[in-house]
Design a protein around this motif. Structure first.
Motif, PDB file in Angstrom:
ATOM      1  N   LEU A  60       0.668  -1.135  -0.010  1.00  0.00           N
ATOM      2  CA  LEU A  60      -0.137  -0.012   0.213  1.00  0.00           C
ATOM      3  C   LEU A  60       0.769   1.217   0.118  1.00  0.00           C
ATOM      4  O   LEU A  60       0.536   2.442   0.349  1.00  0.00           O
ATOM      5  N   GLY A  61       1.844   1.141  -0.508  1.00  0.00           N
ATOM      6  CA  GLY A  61       2.802   2.257  -0.575  1.00  0.00           C
ATOM      7  C   GLY A  61       3.695   2.422   0.423  1.00  0.00           C
ATOM      8  O   GLY A  61       4.644   3.557   0.741  1.00  0.00           O
ATOM      9  N   LEU A  62       3.482   1.636   1.511  1.00  0.00           N
ATOM     10  CA  LEU A  62       4.294   2.030   2.782  1.00  0.00           C
ATOM     11  C   LEU A  62       5.614   0.749   3.065  1.00  0.00           C
ATOM     12  O   LEU A  62       5.260  -0.316   2.479  1.00  0.00           O
ATOM     13  N   PRO A  63       6.590   1.257   3.221  1.00  0.00           N
ATOM     14  CA  PRO A  63       7.643   0.079   3.532  1.00  0.00           C
ATOM     15  C   PRO A  63       7.074  -0.948   4.590  1.00  0.00           C
ATOM     16  O   PRO A  63       6.382  -0.466   5.567  1.00  0.00           O
ATOM     17  N   ILE A  64       7.678  -2.046   4.474  1.00  0.00           N
ATOM     18  CA  ILE A  64       6.942  -3.315   5.342  1.00  0.00           C
ATOM     19  C   ILE A  64       7.423  -2.891   6.706  1.00  0.00           C
ATOM     20  O   ILE A  64       6.546  -3.027   7.698  1.00  0.00           O
ATOM     21  N   PRO A  65       8.592  -2.372   6.966  1.00  0.00           N
ATOM     22  CA  PRO A  65       8.980  -2.497   8.460  1.00  0.00           C
ATOM     23  C   PRO A  65       7.877  -1.397   9.238  1.00  0.00           C
ATOM     24  O   PRO A  65       7.698  -1.428  10.430  1.00  0.00           O
TER      25      PRO A  65
END
Lengths: 886, 98
Positions: B44-49
């Motif tokens: 969703l456009g966000l880095p996983i961490p």
């Protein structure tokens, strides 16, 4: 460009608004102590004083430098609040039950009201909070410089510090609340909490959607290292920072102040448990975007610590920049105000006041003087604390990154953690242990983190830092004992907190706690068992007697306590509760001493008389425990009395068995004797008949007749024995019919007519009309009457023997009395004649086996009647046969 | 406190959950579990961490919100921890004229 005059005007207006809110709330809570101001939301917002300008500006800077790491500062508090049930709840309960005024107060009272411990904690708090206050001054100064441009840093910082000191003094020490609660200040910082949250979100939204094109755009071309930071992000530093922030939310003096001391109702904590983490979530959600966008759009030499302010300015959004400035200003002022109040309370309560009282000792200081002294010492303390903050700012030159300074304070206050946790969960923790642990932890913190933080050559020379003092490399402040290669912060935490905890543990195990310490330890560790809510704050004479009454009830019992107090009231000529006077105290102490011993009674009563320092509810709990012990011991003594009784019964039964056994032996010996006599006669006469051939026929007949008589006597004896055994064992079933007693008597007399003596005896029969009947067995009643009447004839030694038989009805029974003029039986004989084989004094040898009367009695009893010997007033006696009327 | 076991069954459950949520929170936010999500990818456009940490955080807040009600109730009812106040006498035990 934003004008400086507008900025100052808005700031002034904002400060006036805060003043107004604080003033209004203070006035309002004086009149109405409850209301919306005491809602869990206000409580939660006041806890958010945790988010200082370090969060507001510094978190963005931290995110720009170290990526996601800044989140740890908010994850620790989140975990502590989510797990509120296990720690915060206990702290709040203890704080309320013991009217704790600060963290120093809590720890020192846990360890036996140790004043040296309180002083040490206060000193550590002052030293640890100083850099933190300097940090706030720095951030306000810098944010001002960003807008005003060329303002001198030191001058600005000085005026900011002075202004904050003034505000804190005006509202933090306006009055002295018994519980150290400041409703006005709490309301003001709640308002500031809303302002800073909205300001940060406003900037965040502008940056994310105004400058960048949404969240996805913000993160699109970000290098992974920007998020991971330069080191392994989920490593030791991550754990250490989370631990530190979790510790700080408990141990920071200002957090302790708002969470524990300012707590109005315990249940507010339940709401704060999720609302405060939610607030933190809201504060941090836009930190990453602001940092990432700032790194892209701002010049490379721009300070990321000020992105929140400089990005809107760079985009000519002056109103947003002004709002952001107010947000940062709010963060800084709320922190400084609460921290100054909390630390000044500690300084004045634990350092200034004891010293002042010692100096004033001997002079006649009245209560008003002490109150004024307290207020003055608070105000001076606040001034000193802000002054120290300013001096630190001045000394450190204001060059460090904001986050580093905040962390120094965090590690400093983390030194309280071992003593605090040990104090409320471990009864074995001792004051000496706490002092030693705190001392070691504090020294290591100062050496490994605080002193090196000044940098340059202020305290440690560069050579000392890199090569160790006097060139001893093992003592290098940032690689102690050669522990190099770790992050300086992790290194400092390991050494100071680890050393602190271990020293605390070991010394506590090696030392003894004083009595007061042990008592306080029990009260703190068992706070949920001990106290219910906060003790009442009203302290009047009647309140004292009420406490005394409750205490007396618990110890003496409800009714005796009421009696005692009624009596005391009567002595004073009042109704209801007596007034608390020395006489009342003395009397009650005597009464209680009877139940719990003199020492405990004295301790409890003098506590209520206001001479001790332990909570009332705690004492009542001691009383309850004593009561339980008394109850248990009473039950035990009941049980043992019961056992005693059972043993007594057993002894009695055993005694009866012995008697019966003896009787049986006697019976056997008598029976063999009775059997032996006729047997001997039969044996000797039959032997004579067998061995002697020339017996005269007359003798032969006589001998045979003797043998015959004796055989019959034996048979009769055995029949009687059989009878008595069947009668006594109850196996003989007697058929009862309706019988006329007069007829039975006449029948018996007829049967006796063959006896030679009968002719001389005059028999008189008295009786009612013939319509009296009894329920009896005809044969058996005949046997009994025959036995009684023949005895009366046989043992009558009178010249003119007489027998009088009277029958009369008595209720449901019919009595047949047999009286003779032969002197009857004596009272002693009456006791034994119904025993088997006993004979009256007049019976001679061979008159019978002595089973007649026992058999007669057994028969009578088997027919639901009785046979007794009755005595008249003149001592004469008669046999009475009692039978059921038919 | 002999009546403790009879009244606290719902309270005990709430308390168990309070402990569980704390332990789960610590486990999920600390290494080694957190390291599993240190992946260079976006959802969703966000880095996983970042997404992972904030999702766990949000879940903790939700969980705390859900158990705070039962915990508050169990405290109000709990015999040892009751807010009723052991220190105050029962009304009927008050002295006359009080």
């Amino acid at each position: 460009m934003l004008s400086v005059n507008l900025l100052l005007g808005v700031c002034l207006g904002y400060v006036i608004l805060l003043f107004a809110v604080a003033f209004f709330v203070d006035r309002r809570s004086e009149r109405r102590p409850a209301g919306w101001l005491h809602s869990p939301v206000v409580y939660t917002l006041s806890i958010s004083v945790y988010c200082t300008s370090w969060t507001f500006y510094g978190a963005v800077g931290s995110a720009a430098r170290n990526g996601l790491e800044f989140v740890t500062i908010y994850l620790g508090p989140t975990l502590v609040f989510v797990g509120w049930w296990w720690l915060l709840r206990k702290l709040v309960r203890i704080g309320r039950a013991h009217r704790v005024t600060s963290i120093a107060d809590l720890i020192s009272s846990r360890y036996g009201k140790s004043s040296s411990l309180a002083v040490l904690i206060t000193l550590i708090a002052v030293i640890a909070v100083t850099p933190y206050i300097a940090l706030q001054l720095q951030s306000v100064t810098r944010s001002y410089q960003v807008i005003a441009g060329d303002a001198d840093a030191m001058t600005t910082a000085f005026w900011v510090a002075a202004g904050m000191a003034l505000f804190t003094i005006l509202f933090g020490t306006r009055n002295l609340d018994a519980n150290e609660r400041h409703h006005g200040v709490v309301a003001a910082i709640a308002l500031e909490a809303i302002v800073k949250l909205l300001a940060l979100i406003a900037v965040g939204v502008f940056v994310t959607y105004g400058i960048a094109d949404g969240v996805a755009d913000v993160f699109e071309n970000v290098h992974p290292d920007t998020i991971r930071g330069t080191t392994d992000i989920f490593g030791p530093r991550w754990i250490t920072l989370t631990f530190l922030s979790a510790t700080a939310i408990i141990c920071l003096p200002r957090q302790f102040q708002v969470t524990v001391v300012e707590n109005v109702e315990e249940r507010h904590l339940a709401t704060a448990s999720w609302l405060f983490p939610l607030y933190l979530f809201g504060m941090t959600i836009f930190i990453m975007p602001i940092a990432l966008v700032g790194l892209q759009v701002m010049p490379t030499d721009a300070n990321p610590d000020l992105f929140v302010l400089s990005i809107p300015l760079a985009h000519e959004r002056h109103e947003l920049a002004l709002f952001a400035f107010l947000g940062g200003f709010s963060s800084a002022t709320s922190m400084v105000i609460v921290a100054a109040i909390a630390v000044s309370t500690m300084v004045s309560n634990h350092i200034v006041m004891p010293m002042a009282l010692r100096l004033l000792h001997g002079t006649h200081a009245v209560i008003g003087d002490v109150r004024n002294l307290l207020l003055i010492s608070r105000r001076i303390s606040i001034g000193i604390i802000l002054c120290l903050g300013f001096l630190y700012f001045h000394a450190s030159g204001g060059s460090d990154a904001l986050a580093a300074i905040g962390l120094i304070a965090f590690v400093g206050v983390a030194q309280f953690l071992p003593s605090l946790l040990g104090g409320i969960f471990w009864r074995g923790a001792t004051c000496t242990g706490a002092l030693a642990g705190l001392g070691v932890g504090f020294a290591l913190w100062a050496y490994t983190l605080f002193l090196p933080s000044f940098g340059g050559d202020v305290v440690f020379s560069t050579a000392t830092l890199t090569q160790g003092p006097w060139g001893i490399s093992l003592l290098r402040p940032q690689a102690l004992l050669g522990l190099a290669g770790t992050d300086p912060l992790v290194h400092a935490v390991i050494w100071s907190v680890g050393g602190n905890a271990l020293t605390f543990l070991i010394v506590s195990c090696l030392t003894q706690a004083s009595n007061l310490e042990r008592f306080q330890a029990a009260m703190f560790v068992n706070v949920f068992r001990a106290s219910g809510g906060a003790p009442s704050t009203i302290a009047t004479g009647s309140h004292d007697t009420e406490d005394l009454f409750i205490l007396a009830q618990r110890i003496l019992g409800s009714e005796p306590a009421r009696k005692l107090f009624d009596e005391l009231a009567e002595e004073q000529g009042t109704t209801g509760l007596p007034l608390a006077s020395d006489a009342v105290f003395a009397r009650l102490e005597r009464e209680l001493a009877g139940s719990i011993g003199a020492a405990s009674a004295h301790a409890m009563v003098s506590r209520i008389a206001g001479r001790e320092t332990v909570g009332m509810t705690d004492l009542i709990d001691i009383a309850d425990e004593t009561q339980q012990l008394i109850e248990t011991s009473r039950q035990l003594s009941d049980k043992s009395a019961e056992l005693e009784q059972t043993a007594q019964q057993l002894r009695e039964v055993n005694e009866r068995l012995r008697t019966l056994d003896a009787q049986k032996d006697e019976f056997l010996s008598q029976i063999s004797h009775e059997l032996r006599t006729p047997m001997t006669a039969i044996q000797s006469f039959s032997e004579t008949l067998i061995t002697t051939d020339d017996i005269a026929p007359g003798d032969r007949e006589r001998f045979v007749s003797i043998i015959h008589d004796e055989s019959r006597r034996l048979t009769r004896l055995l029949d009687e024995l059989l009878d008595i055994s069947r009668l006594e064992s109850g196996t003989m079933e007697l058929q009862l019919t309706k019988i006329e007693p007069q007829a039975a008597i006449r029948q018996a007399l007829d049967a006796m007519s063959t006896m030679p003596q009968v002719a001389k005896v005059a028999v008189r029969i008295d009786g009612p009309a013939d319509d009296v009947f009894v329920r009896a067995n005809g044969d058996r009643i005949h046997q009994v009457l025959l036995n009684i009447l023949s005895n009366a004839v046989k043992y009558n030694d009178s010249e003119t023997p007489e027998i009088a038989i009277s029958t009369k009805r008595h209720g449901r029974h019919v009595m047949i009395d047999v009286r003779d003029n032969g002197g009857g039986v004596s009272r002693d004989e009456a006791a034994v004649i119904f025993e088997k084989f006993s004979r009256g004094s007049k019976s001679g040898r061979g008159a019978g086996a002595g089973l007649g009367l026992p058999i007669s009695r057994s028969i009578m009893r088997a027919m639901d009647g009785d046979l007794t010997v009755e005595f008249d007033a003149d001592g004469s006696s008669c046999f009475r046969l009692k039978l059921l009327a038919a | 406190m002999p009546d403790q076991d009879m009244t606290q069954t719902p309270g005990r459950r709430a308390r168990d959950r309070a402990m569980a949520i704390l332990l789960v929170g610590i486990a999920l936010l600390m290494p080694p579990v957190a390291q599993v999500f240190l992946v260079d990818d976006h959802i969703l456009g966000l880095p996983i961490p970042v997404l992972y940490i904030f999702v766990v955080w949000g879940a903790l807040i939700l969980g705390a919100m859900m158990i705070s009600g039962p915990l508050k109730k169990s405290e109000a009812r709990g015999p040892g921890a009751g807010a009723g106040g052991n220190g105050a006498p029962d009304p009927q035990e008050r002295p006359p004229g009080d």
